[in-house]
Design a protein around this motif. Structure first.
Motif, PDB file in Angstrom:
ATOM      1  N   UNK A  35      37.235  40.655  28.708  1.00  0.00           N
ATOM      2  CA  UNK A  35      38.551  40.121  28.339  1.00  0.00           C
ATOM      3  C   UNK A  35      39.581  40.460  29.414  1.00  0.00           C
ATOM      4  N   UNK A  36      39.634  41.728  29.819  1.00  0.00           N
ATOM      5  CA  UNK A  36      40.598  42.128  30.856  1.00  0.00           C
ATOM      6  C   UNK A  36      40.341  41.355  32.146  1.00  0.00           C
ATOM      7  N   UNK A  37      39.086  41.194  32.509  1.00  0.00           N
ATOM      8  CA  UNK A  37      38.745  40.447  33.723  1.00  0.00           C
ATOM      9  C   UNK A  37      39.236  39.013  33.650  1.00  0.00           C
ATOM     10  N   UNK A  38      39.060  38.370  32.500  1.00  0.00           N
ATOM     11  CA  UNK A  38      39.478  36.975  32.370  1.00  0.00           C
ATOM     12  C   UNK A  38      40.990  36.832  32.467  1.00  0.00           C
ATOM     13  N   UNK A  39      41.727  37.770  31.903  1.00  0.00           N
ATOM     14  CA  UNK A  39      43.195  37.721  31.974  1.00  0.00           C
ATOM     15  C   UNK A  39      43.660  37.930  33.409  1.00  0.00           C
ATOM     16  N   UNK A  40      43.093  38.918  34.075  1.00  0.00           N
ATOM     17  CA  UNK A  40      43.511  39.236  35.449  1.00  0.00           C
ATOM     18  C   UNK A  40      43.198  38.087  36.398  1.00  0.00           C
ATOM     19  N   UNK A  41      42.013  37.491  36.297  1.00  0.00           N
ATOM     20  CA  UNK A  41      41.653  36.414  37.230  1.00  0.00           C
ATOM     21  C   UNK A  41      42.442  35.138  36.987  1.00  0.00           C
ATOM     22  N   UNK A  42      42.949  34.936  35.786  1.00  0.00           N
ATOM     23  CA  UNK A  42      43.803  33.778  35.525  1.00  0.00           C
ATOM     24  C   UNK A  42      45.163  33.945  36.188  1.00  0.00           C
ATOM     25  N   UNK A  43      45.637  35.181  36.259  1.00  0.00           N
ATOM     26  CA  UNK A  43      46.982  35.459  36.751  1.00  0.00           C
ATOM     27  C   UNK A  43      47.048  35.735  38.249  1.00  0.00           C
ATOM     28  N   UNK A  44      45.990  36.276  38.829  1.00  0.00           N
ATOM     29  CA  UNK A  44      46.038  36.737  40.212  1.00  0.00           C
ATOM     30  C   UNK A  44      44.855  36.203  41.019  1.00  0.00           C
ATOM     31  N   UNK A  45      45.034  36.056  42.347  1.00  0.00           N
ATOM     32  CA  UNK A  45      43.966  35.514  43.189  1.00  0.00           C
ATOM     33  C   UNK A  45      42.910  36.559  43.560  1.00  0.00           C
ATOM     34  N   UNK A  46      42.294  37.155  42.551  1.00  0.00           N
ATOM     35  CA  UNK A  46      41.232  38.128  42.789  1.00  0.00           C
ATOM     36  C   UNK A  46      40.049  37.817  41.876  1.00  0.00           C
ATOM     37  N   UNK A  47      38.884  38.263  42.321  1.00  0.00           N
ATOM     38  CA  UNK A  47      37.690  38.184  41.480  1.00  0.00           C
ATOM     39  C   UNK A  47      37.425  39.586  40.964  1.00  0.00           C
ATOM     40  N   UNK A  48      36.995  39.697  39.731  1.00  0.00           N
ATOM     41  CA  UNK A  48      36.713  40.994  39.131  1.00  0.00           C
ATOM     42  C   UNK A  48      35.237  41.065  38.790  1.00  0.00           C
ATOM     43  N   UNK A  49      34.607  42.147  39.208  1.00  0.00           N
ATOM     44  CA  UNK A  49      33.212  42.389  38.876  1.00  0.00           C
ATOM     45  C   UNK A  49      33.103  43.795  38.319  1.00  0.00           C
TER      46      UNK A  49
END
Length: 74
Positions: free
Chosen positions: A43-57
């Motif tokens: 969930x946190x990853x999906x929110x962050x990647x929608x808002x910022x130009x980063x990929x989260x793994x």
């Protein structure tokens, strides 16, 4: 829930810094394995990647989880 919000704020701050600093390509943090569920991190990853130009793994180990941010090419 309070720890979940604090983690979200910390990860978002880290991702914002990465998005602004061209010299930073990848950064990561480790958190204890038992603190947050897989669904919490997704969930946190999906929110962050929608808002910022980063990929989260993230990668789970026996005692901890590594959360890594990588700058998206623009």
């Amino acid at each position: 829930m309070d720890q979940f919000l604090k983690l979200g704020e910390a990860l978002a701050s880290m991702a914002r810094i990465m998005a602004q600093e061209e010299g930073i390509v990848t950064a990561g943090v480790t958190i204890p394995q038992n603190k947050f569920s897989r669904e919490d991190l997704e969930y946190l990853s999906s929110v962050i990647t929608k808002e910022l130009p980063v990929e989260v793994e993230y990668h789970r180990e026996e005692r901890f989880v590594v959360v890594a941010f990588t700058r998206k090419s623009v």
